[in-house]
Each structure stands twice: as C-alpha cells, then as structure tokens.
Motif scaffolding. Structure first.
Motif, PDB file in Angstrom:
ATOM      1  N   ARG A   1      -4.504  12.927  10.299  1.00 57.13           N
ATOM      2  CA  ARG A   1      -3.756  13.785  11.215  1.00 57.13           C
ATOM      3  C   ARG A   1      -3.832  15.264  10.832  1.00 57.13           C
ATOM      4  NH1 ARG A   1      -1.081  12.022   7.229  1.00 57.13           N
ATOM      5  NH2 ARG A   1       0.533  13.251   6.190  1.00 57.13           N
ATOM      6  N   SER A   2      -3.998  15.550   9.534  1.00 59.18           N
ATOM      7  CA  SER A   2      -3.944  16.949   9.079  1.00 59.18           C
ATOM      8  C   SER A   2      -5.291  17.657   9.165  1.00 59.18           C
ATOM      9  CB  SER A   2      -3.443  17.005   7.633  1.00 59.18           C
ATOM     10  OG  SER A   2      -4.327  16.303   6.775  1.00 59.18           O
ATOM     11  N   TRP A   3      -6.309  16.959   9.622  1.00 58.34           N
ATOM     12  CA  TRP A   3      -7.629  17.585   9.749  1.00 58.34           C
ATOM     13  C   TRP A   3      -7.691  18.322  11.077  1.00 58.34           C
ATOM     14  CZ3 TRP A   3     -11.280  13.064   7.883  1.00 58.34           C
ATOM     15  CH2 TRP A   3     -11.002  12.804   6.536  1.00 58.34           C
ATOM     16  N   ASN A   4      -7.233  19.581  11.078  1.00 59.24           N
ATOM     17  CA  ASN A   4      -7.174  20.345  12.316  1.00 59.24           C
ATOM     18  C   ASN A   4      -8.550  20.893  12.692  1.00 59.24           C
ATOM     19  OD1 ASN A   4      -7.594  22.735  10.785  1.00 59.24           O
ATOM     20  ND2 ASN A   4      -5.388  22.866  10.365  1.00 59.24           N
ATOM     21  N   ALA A   5      -8.624  21.533  13.852  1.00 61.06           N
ATOM     22  CA  ALA A   5      -9.910  21.993  14.392  1.00 61.06           C
ATOM     23  C   ALA A   5     -10.574  23.010  13.475  1.00 61.06           C
ATOM     24  CB  ALA A   5      -9.688  22.586  15.783  1.00 61.06           C
ATOM     25  N   LYS A   6      -9.801  23.917  12.872  1.00 62.18           N
ATOM     26  CA  LYS A   6     -10.363  24.929  11.974  1.00 62.18           C
ATOM     27  C   LYS A   6     -10.970  24.280  10.736  1.00 62.18           C
ATOM     28  CE  LYS A   6      -9.081  29.146   9.481  1.00 62.18           C
ATOM     29  NZ  LYS A   6      -7.974  30.091   9.160  1.00 62.18           N
TER      30      LYS A   6
ATOM     31  N   ALA B   1      14.558  10.447  -0.437  1.00 60.75           N
ATOM     32  CA  ALA B   1      13.416  10.132  -1.295  1.00 60.75           C
ATOM     33  C   ALA B   1      12.186  10.904  -0.854  1.00 60.75           C
ATOM     34  CB  ALA B   1      13.129   8.637  -1.269  1.00 60.75           C
ATOM     35  N   ASN B   2      11.356  11.298  -1.822  1.00 60.32           N
ATOM     36  CA  ASN B   2      10.131  12.032  -1.508  1.00 60.32           C
ATOM     37  C   ASN B   2       8.948  11.072  -1.387  1.00 60.32           C
ATOM     38  OD1 ASN B   2       9.418  11.389  -4.143  1.00 60.32           O
ATOM     39  ND2 ASN B   2       9.720  13.457  -4.935  1.00 60.32           N
TER      40      ASN B   2
ATOM     41  N   LEU C   1       6.822  -4.903   6.383  1.00 60.26           N
ATOM     42  CA  LEU C   1       7.957  -4.041   6.043  1.00 60.26           C
ATOM     43  C   LEU C   1       7.456  -2.613   5.843  1.00 60.26           C
ATOM     44  CD1 LEU C   1      10.890  -3.410   5.123  1.00 60.26           C
ATOM     45  CD2 LEU C   1      10.192  -4.146   2.819  1.00 60.26           C
ATOM     46  N   ILE C   2       8.071  -1.662   6.536  1.00 59.04           N
ATOM     47  CA  ILE C   2       7.738  -0.241   6.411  1.00 59.04           C
ATOM     48  C   ILE C   2       8.867   0.441   5.642  1.00 59.04           C
ATOM     49  CG2 ILE C   2       7.195   1.882   7.642  1.00 59.04           C
ATOM     50  CD1 ILE C   2       6.684   0.085  10.150  1.00 59.04           C
ATOM     51  N   ILE C   3       8.542   1.050   4.502  1.00 60.56           N
ATOM     52  CA  ILE C   3       9.533   1.799   3.725  1.00 60.56           C
ATOM     53  C   ILE C   3       9.128   3.270   3.698  1.00 60.56           C
ATOM     54  CG2 ILE C   3      10.722   2.054   1.519  1.00 60.56           C
ATOM     55  CD1 ILE C   3      10.233  -0.845   0.930  1.00 60.56           C
ATOM     56  N   GLN C   4      10.101   4.125   3.935  1.00 59.90           N
ATOM     57  CA  GLN C   4       9.829   5.558   4.020  1.00 59.90           C
ATOM     58  C   GLN C   4      10.979   6.346   3.411  1.00 59.90           C
ATOM     59  OE1 GLN C   4       7.197   7.226   5.328  1.00 59.90           O
ATOM     60  NE2 GLN C   4       8.069   9.280   5.157  1.00 59.90           N
ATOM     61  N   GLY C   5      10.652   7.396   2.675  1.00 62.19           N
ATOM     62  CA  GLY C   5      11.659   8.343   2.209  1.00 62.19           C
ATOM     63  C   GLY C   5      11.897   9.406   3.262  1.00 62.19           C
ATOM     64  N   THR C   6      13.133   9.838   3.402  1.00 61.74           N
ATOM     65  CA  THR C   6      13.449  10.803   4.456  1.00 61.74           C
ATOM     66  C   THR C   6      13.109  12.235   4.061  1.00 61.74           C
ATOM     67  OG1 THR C   6      15.726  11.061   3.672  1.00 61.74           O
ATOM     68  CG2 THR C   6      15.315   9.331   5.327  1.00 61.74           C
ATOM     69  N   ASN C   7      12.745  12.466   2.805  1.00 65.18           N
ATOM     70  CA  ASN C   7      12.411  13.823   2.347  1.00 65.18           C
ATOM     71  C   ASN C   7      10.966  13.850   1.847  1.00 65.18           C
ATOM     72  OD1 ASN C   7      12.943  16.535   1.834  1.00 65.18           O
ATOM     73  ND2 ASN C   7      13.571  16.131  -0.271  1.00 65.18           N
ATOM     74  N   ASP C   8      10.075  13.274   2.636  1.00 67.89           N
ATOM     75  CA  ASP C   8       8.667  13.137   2.259  1.00 67.89           C
ATOM     76  C   ASP C   8       7.861  14.293   2.864  1.00 67.89           C
ATOM     77  OD1 ASP C   8       6.001  12.443   1.917  1.00 67.89           O
ATOM     78  OD2 ASP C   8       6.334  10.322   2.295  1.00 67.89           O
ATOM     79  N   PRO C   9       7.370  15.237   2.041  1.00 62.54           N
ATOM     80  CA  PRO C   9       6.611  16.359   2.588  1.00 62.54           C
ATOM     81  C   PRO C   9       5.181  15.999   2.967  1.00 62.54           C
ATOM     82  CG  PRO C   9       6.695  16.521   0.202  1.00 62.54           C
ATOM     83  CD  PRO C   9       7.556  15.343   0.579  1.00 62.54           C
ATOM     84  N   ALA C  10       4.669  14.898   2.435  1.00 61.86           N
ATOM     85  CA  ALA C  10       3.276  14.508   2.687  1.00 61.86           C
ATOM     86  C   ALA C  10       3.137  13.640   3.929  1.00 61.86           C
ATOM     87  CB  ALA C  10       2.716  13.776   1.466  1.00 61.86           C
TER      88      ALA C  10
ATOM     89  N   GLY D   1       0.823  -1.191   0.000  1.00 61.10           N
ATOM     90  CA  GLY D   1       0.000   0.000   0.000  1.00 61.10           C
ATOM     91  C   GLY D   1       0.857   1.241   0.000  1.00 61.10           C
ATOM     92  N   HIS D   2       0.558   2.151  -0.925  1.00 59.96           N
ATOM     93  CA  HIS D   2       1.255   3.438  -0.947  1.00 59.96           C
ATOM     94  C   HIS D   2       0.408   4.491  -0.254  1.00 59.96           C
ATOM     95  CE1 HIS D   2       2.173   7.427  -2.891  1.00 59.96           C
ATOM     96  NE2 HIS D   2       3.343   7.083  -2.373  1.00 59.96           N
ATOM     97  N   SER D   3       1.021   5.251   0.642  1.00 62.63           N
ATOM     98  CA  SER D   3       0.359   6.358   1.317  1.00 62.63           C
ATOM     99  C   SER D   3      -0.917   5.876   2.021  1.00 62.63           C
ATOM    100  CB  SER D   3       0.092   7.477   0.307  1.00 62.63           C
ATOM    101  OG  SER D   3      -0.260   8.678   0.947  1.00 62.63           O
ATOM    102  N   LYS D   4      -2.065   6.507   1.749  1.00 68.53           N
ATOM    103  CA  LYS D   4      -3.310   6.086   2.394  1.00 68.53           C
ATOM    104  C   LYS D   4      -3.615   4.621   2.106  1.00 68.53           C
ATOM    105  CE  LYS D   4      -8.296   6.956   2.550  1.00 68.53           C
ATOM    106  NZ  LYS D   4      -9.443   7.547   1.808  1.00 68.53           N
TER     107      LYS D   4
END
Length: 281
Positions: free
Chosen positions: A158-163, A249-250, A216-225, A125-128
């Motif tokens: 996580r990004s769904w803030n109160a506002k 990686a992004n 297995l968890i794979i992650q890029g260290t330069n991921d802005p999302a 699975g990628h992202s969501k």
C-alpha cells in the motif's frame, strides 16, 4: 524442561534457511505453532524467542524460521548479510518457503522429535508474514487448522506510491532504510514486476470466501506501521474472522531488539494469551 532444536531447510529457488523449534518435555503436548516473521524481521528478533518459550510452557511447540530471502544468511542469526536475496524477495517466495516448512513438519519433524505433537498445526504471521501466511492458506491444500495474524496488513504494498514506483522503474532499484541497523536495504525491479504480474494472485480481497479454517486478527491500536485502515480491510474481507484489539499497543506489541528481559511486556502478554486461547479452544 524447555528444549530448542535447530534445522537448516531448503525453500524458494533451492535457497537454504534456518529454522528452530522450541518445546517442553514437562507438559502435555497440545500441538505445534508455525511462526512467520515480518518485513525486515527474522526468527530471533526481539521477543520472538521469549514468546516461543511461553508457548512451549503451554504445551505448544513453537517453530520459527527465517524466510529464505529475508536477508538473513546462515552464518549470522541477526545480521542482514544477504541483502541481494532481500532485494529479490516476493510474496510468492515466502509462500514457497511456508510450503517447504509444512512439508518438513508433516514428513520429518514427528520422526526427528517424537515428543512434539504435529497432528494439530496452527500458523501465526507477524506483519508481512501474516499476509504470506494468509496467501499460503488460501492457495495450498494444507493440514494447518488455524491462522492468526499479528499486526498484519491487508495490502502489504500500500505504501508504494506513484513517486516511489516511478523512481524504482527509472533506477531499477529502490532502497528501504533499516532504522535499527542503518542499512539501506534494496528492492530490485523484479519485485515490482512480480507484484504487477501476480496482483490478483496476491490479493486478499474476499479472502473470507476462500479461507476454510478459523482465523484470528490481532491488532494494536497505536501501530504506526500498519494503521487501523488495514485492520478494518482485513475484517471486511474476512467477515467470519475473530478479531482482537490491544489498546495502545504498537507494531511489535512493545517489544524491541535486542530484548533482554526474561518476562513478556504487558501488551505482549495480552497478544500471547489471546492467541493461545484461540488455538486451544
């Protein structure tokens, strides 16, 4: 020879969606990989078709699909022409779609394409899509034997803030801009209500105590999302999982859409090689 076969299947709320499987007739068949795309993604985005061929050449058939409420319809493989469905998509619907796909693999695919080895199944699975794949493996009895997440969050919301949520409740809909297409993609209030109703069901907290297969968890260290905090939360809650960081990686491991190269870029090569090694070990 690399072959690709397409199917139309039925998932959540009896909604139809497209799937396809890429495989090779020239190598020994070592198993099948089921791929789940991410938020605002689709099965033919960017480098996913090229990655499918890479897996196929290694003897791993690669089955990718559009989630039934992804916003991608049946008539166009790359345009978001079904935004009303996108606006009502939930993690529960994605889990139901995965369940439908796995049933198809177990009941029909082996007969339809006997060359494919469906006795060994892994899910990526990628992202969501990684969160949905994890929830499926935690909630369902399944024949899937390994799970891999690519740049996936621990908490998708996580990004769904109160506002953001206050405006959502007031107006009944919120919009997320698709930077590639410039479309304003709706999220109807029922998505928030579904999350609040199923918050515990959708939680990955302490998932390692319930997950029965290698992860297995794979992650890029330069991921802005999906920042490193999300990766660390996955590690904490799935302490037995293997992990792999791809430096610099992004979020999409340097791919883009459209993807016109015949070769995988450096970070994508690292992503695929690490994944295949984990599946085949």
């Amino acid at each position: 020879m690399i072959k690709n076969e397409e199917f139309i299947l039925t998932g959540a709320l009896e909604s139809s969606f497209k799937a396809d499987v890429t495989y090779s007739t020239a190598v020994e068949q070592k198993g099948l990989v089921l791929f789940c795309h991410g938020f605002k993604g689709f099965k033919d985005w960017g480098s996913w078709p090229a990655i499918a061929e890479y897996f196929a050449k290694e003897g791993l058939a690669f089955l990718k699909f559009n989630f039934s409420h992804s916003g991608i319809g049946l008539d166009d493989s790359e345009a978001f022409t079904a935004l009303e469905k996108f606006g009502t998509n939930t993690l529960g619907k994605e889990v139901a779609d995965i369940k439908s796909i796995v049933h198809f693999i177990n009941s029909k695919l082996a007969t339809a394409i006997p060359e494919i080895n469906t006795s060994t199944i892994s899910i990526i699975g990628h992202s969501k899509g990684g969160a949905s794949a994890l929830l499926y493996c935690l909630q369902e009895e399944t024949k899937i034997q390994r799970i891999i997440t690519w740049a996936s969050p621990f908490d998708f919301h996580r990004s769904w803030n109160a506002k953001f949520i206050k405006k959502w409740r007031t107006e009944g809909v919120q919009y997320i801009k698709n930077a590639r297409t410039n479309q304003m993609m709706p999220l109807h209030i029922e998505v928030l209500e579904d999350l609040e109703l199923n918050r515990e069901k959708y939680s990955l907290k302490d998932g390692g105590k319930r997950l029965k297969i290698p992860f297995l968890i794979i992650q890029g260290t330069n991921d802005p999302a999906v920042p490193m905090d999300e990766f660390n939360a996955l590690k904490k809650n799935f302490p037995k999982a293997s992990t792999h960081l791809i430096e610099h990686a992004n979020h999409v491991f340097d791919a883009s859409h459209p993807y016109e190269s015949e070769n995988l870029r450096e970070h994508t090569q690292a992503l695929v090689a690490t994944t295949i090694a984990f599946i085949l070990k």
